[in-house]
Motif scaffolding. Structure first.
Motif, short mmCIF file in Angstrom:
data_model
loop_
_atom_site.label_atom_id
_atom_site.label_comp_id
_atom_site.label_asym_id
_atom_site.label_seq_id
_atom_site.Cartn_x
_atom_site.Cartn_y
_atom_site.Cartn_z
N LEU A 94 57.75 41.43 31.38
CA LEU A 94 58.86 42.35 31.65
C LEU A 94 59.30 42.31 33.12
CD1 LEU A 94 57.96 45.54 29.56
CD2 LEU A 94 59.55 43.71 28.98
N PHE A 95 58.33 42.28 34.03
CA PHE A 95 58.65 42.46 35.45
C PHE A 95 58.43 41.21 36.30
CE2 PHE A 95 56.99 46.44 33.61
CZ PHE A 95 58.16 47.17 33.63
N GLY A 96 57.88 40.15 35.71
CA GLY A 96 57.68 38.91 36.44
C GLY A 96 56.43 38.94 37.29
N HIS A 97 56.12 37.80 37.92
CA HIS A 97 54.98 37.75 38.83
C HIS A 97 55.24 36.76 39.95
CE1 HIS A 97 53.74 34.52 35.82
NE2 HIS A 97 53.73 33.86 36.96
N GLU A 98 54.51 36.97 41.03
CA GLU A 98 54.61 36.08 42.18
C GLU A 98 53.63 34.92 42.02
OE1 GLU A 98 56.82 36.29 44.35
OE2 GLU A 98 57.49 38.37 44.48
N LYS A 99 53.94 33.84 42.66
CA LYS A 99 53.05 32.68 42.65
C LYS A 99 51.71 33.06 43.26
CE LYS A 99 52.83 27.86 44.15
NZ LYS A 99 53.55 26.78 44.87
N GLY A 100 50.63 32.73 42.55
CA GLY A 100 49.30 33.01 43.06
C GLY A 100 48.82 34.42 42.85
N SER A 101 49.60 35.25 42.10
CA SER A 101 49.22 36.67 41.94
C SER A 101 48.01 36.84 41.02
CB SER A 101 50.41 37.47 41.39
OG SER A 101 50.87 36.92 40.16
N PHE A 102 47.76 35.86 40.16
CA PHE A 102 46.57 35.90 39.31
C PHE A 102 46.27 34.48 38.85
CE2 PHE A 102 50.27 36.93 36.70
CZ PHE A 102 50.21 35.96 35.71
N THR A 103 45.10 34.30 38.29
CA THR A 103 44.70 32.97 37.82
C THR A 103 45.69 32.45 36.79
OG1 THR A 103 42.38 33.54 38.16
CG2 THR A 103 42.85 31.63 36.75
N GLY A 104 46.22 31.26 37.05
CA GLY A 104 47.20 30.68 36.15
C GLY A 104 48.63 30.90 36.60
N ALA A 105 48.85 31.76 37.60
CA ALA A 105 50.21 31.98 38.11
C ALA A 105 50.55 30.88 39.10
CB ALA A 105 50.32 33.37 38.75
N ILE A 106 50.84 29.69 38.58
CA ILE A 106 51.04 28.53 39.45
C ILE A 106 52.46 28.47 40.01
CG2 ILE A 106 49.27 27.17 38.26
CD1 ILE A 106 51.51 25.81 36.68
N ALA A 107 53.31 29.34 39.54
CA ALA A 107 54.70 29.37 40.04
C ALA A 107 55.25 30.78 39.92
CB ALA A 107 55.58 28.40 39.26
N LYS B 191 57.62 33.64 38.70
CA LYS B 191 58.27 33.83 37.41
C LYS B 191 59.06 35.12 37.42
CE LYS B 191 57.42 34.66 32.51
NZ LYS B 191 56.41 34.78 31.43
N ARG B 192 60.31 35.04 37.01
CA ARG B 192 61.14 36.23 36.87
C ARG B 192 60.93 36.82 35.49
NH1 ARG B 192 66.89 35.44 37.35
NH2 ARG B 192 66.52 33.59 36.11
N GLY B 193 60.83 38.14 35.45
CA GLY B 193 60.62 38.83 34.18
C GLY B 193 61.94 39.09 33.46
N ARG B 194 61.84 39.72 32.28
CA ARG B 194 63.02 39.96 31.46
C ARG B 194 64.00 40.90 32.17
NH1 ARG B 194 62.01 38.36 26.10
NH2 ARG B 194 60.27 36.91 26.16
N PHE B 195 63.49 41.87 32.94
CA PHE B 195 64.39 42.80 33.63
C PHE B 195 65.24 42.07 34.67
CE2 PHE B 195 61.69 46.09 31.83
CZ PHE B 195 62.60 47.09 31.57
N GLU B 196 64.64 41.14 35.41
CA GLU B 196 65.41 40.38 36.38
C GLU B 196 66.43 39.49 35.68
OE1 GLU B 196 63.75 38.68 40.21
OE2 GLU B 196 61.89 39.23 39.18
#
Length: 524
Positions: free
Chosen positions: A268-281, A283-288
């Motif tokens: 829903l809200f996306g994540h920043e690169k490196g914010s958790f294991t597997g967040a290799i890039a 990502k913009r969430g559905r709201f964005e």
């Protein structure tokens, strides 16, 4: 190494650093020249990422190879404040472990590397008053760099900074291009909104619903759709969006019940690169993705409590924060939510936040089930027969057999419009298999209810001993049970009976039908 001509050095470094907009390629070209004039084993570029409070290690050029590791090193808050105030504009020479300052020691420890005797020159990269990062020269052994080497690098700090700023701007443009490509792919693969101008039943069973759609569509407020599963809540949400001034913006659909609880914040809200294991890039969430348009939150009652808190903040501030981020992102969206659950009961059971309920329940629209608008069944059946024939590759839509529609009218449709659609698709598949030459809906016969004639006869016997007031009281009571005690407003008893709400209350008083409201529910 003999001393190099300063003008020649400046010219060569400038040409090589500007040779490519690809930062790693440009650094490799610079490395090949530098190693002939300055002791050098590694050339490392680091960029300060203010959004992540981190340093991005872009590349490490070593003898004979280039390592594009693009590593993110999160910096603790207290250290980040010191890094941000690190304003030495000139190069810093470190010829031994003792030469390292507090900041350099702390940053080095974050890499979790053992100290190997080496010499370093750190060249801060500045554009006007903004520090973009640093270029680090490293060679094995202590005491390898001198004041001469530092001044030589300082002479080319400006073209390096300009080239790096241009390369970062180019990288950002490519990033935005990828976002647009990603959006187009997302919209093509996942979003197939119904673009029909006409909604079947708009002039009959859904007349009141579409009137409410026309009232609310031009506005920006949230809308809450109530209706059983399969009644067409998504179709009504689609109608609201395409009748609004946001119709040229995105229409993003989210089924809140289909996303695992562990992933819903990221989705829903996306994540920043490196914010958790597997967040290799990033990502913009559905709201964005819905910025400038509408987001449709289907099955809002399935939303976990933590996500409800974040949704409430979105509705209040029109801002989101990505997972792992600390910077609010402004969004311009309209929220349409839908549910088949009784959210008011869920609030009393502490399964749905009361403040979120009040935020969403600004303009509720109740979509009647198919059994309450059976006059729409013939039109829906013909529509689905034509539509599914195209999907199944049937060139000529089959004819519905005489009397077959009565089978549909006699059924109560617990699955609503979706069940009707699936039934017709099943009948077309059977027809294509050569079982029949026309649609009869015989597969529905085993689950049909009693004949309306039989029911009417039984009811007639029961009503024969009642006077008119008793019949009216019974009918009003039955309608109130259907509406769960609701008298006025959309889906209320007054609307179903086709009379004014005050008139209905007057008749209820005269007939002795008690009504009222206690703890959020009507009682009779």
């Amino acid at each position: 190494m003999k001393e190099v001509n300063r003008e020649e050095f400046f010219r060569e470094i400038t040409v090589r650093i500007c040779s490519s907009l690809q930062i790693k390629t440009a650094l490799e070209n610079v490395f090949e020249y530098l190693k002939n004039h300055i002791p050098l084993d590694d050339l490392i570029l680091g960029i300060r990422d203010v959004n992540l409070s981190a340093i991005r290690m872009i590349s490490d050029v070593t003898t004979g190879m280039i390592e594009p590791f693009d590593e993110i090193i999160p910096i603790p808050k207290d250290l980040w404040a010191r890094v941000m105030s690190w304003n030495k504009r000139g190069p810093v020479i470190i010829n031994s472990l003792e030469d390292r300052g507090d900041i350099q020691r702390a940053l080095f420890s974050l890499l979790n590397k053992k100290y190997v005797p080496c010499s370093e020159i750190t060249l801060p990269i500045w554009i006007e008053d903004e520090n973009l990062g640093f270029l680090l020269l490293r060679v094995k052994g202590e005491g390898k760099y001198s004041y001469y080497h530092a001044k030589l690098m300082e002479s080319v700090s400006e073209p390096i900074a300009i080239a790096l700023a241009n390369a970062l701007a180019h990288e950002k443009l490519l990033h935005y291009r990828d976002i647009l490509i990603d959006d187009n792919r997302f919209l093509k693969n996942e979003l197939h909104p119904l673009m029909d101008d006409e909604i079947i039943g708009g002039n009959s069973g859904l007349r009141n619903v579409l009137e409410m759609v026309r009232q609310v569509a031009p506005l920006n407020n949230s809308v809450l759709l109530f209706g059983e599963t399969g009644t067409g809540k998504e179709v009504i949400a689609n109608a609201i969006h395409y009748a609004s001034h946001r119709k040229d913006g995105p229409f993003i659909k989210v089924n809140c019940g289909s996303i695992p609880e562990t992933l819903i914040d990221s989705e829903l809200f996306g994540h920043e690169k490196g914010s958790f294991t597997g967040a290799i890039a990033e990502k913009r969430g559905r709201f964005e993705r819905a910025d400038g348009g509408t987001i449709f939150l289907d099955e809002i009652g399935e939303l976990p409590q933590q996500a409800q808190v974040r949704l409430l903040r979105v509705l209040q501030t029109r801002e989101i924060e990505r997972v792992g981020g600390n910077k609010p992102i402004k969004i311009d969206i309209r929220v349409i939510a839908a549910t088949h659950r009784n959210l008011e009961s869920m609030v009393s059971e502490n399964r749905f936040r009361e403040d979120l309920w009040f935020r969403l329940n600004v303009f509720p629209i109740v979509i009647p089930p198919l059994r309450q608008r059976k006059e729409d069944i013939p039109s829906l059946a013909r529509h689905f027969a034509a539509q599914k024939s195209i999907e199944l590759g049937i060139s000529n839509p089959p004819v519905i057999a005489p009397g077959a529609l009565q089978h549909l009218m006699d059924y109560d449709w617990p699955g609503n419009v979706r069940e009707l659609e699936n039934l017709i698709e099943r009948e077309l598949i059977r027809l294509r298999g050569g079982l029949e030459g026309y649609i009869t809906f015989d597969s529905l016969l085993p689950v049909r209810k009693q004949s309306p004639t039989v029911t009417l006869q039984k009811d007639t016997v029961a009503l024969a001993v009642l006077n008119l007031d008793d019949v009216n009281a019974m009918h009003i009571s039955n309608v109130l049970k259907i509406t769960k005690g609701k008298i006025h407003g959309p889906g209320g008893a007054a609307e179903l009976l086709g009379i004014n709400a005050n008139t209905l209350r007057g008749r209820m008083d005269r007939l002795g039908i008690k009504y009222g409201r206690t703890r959020g529910s009507y009682f009779l």
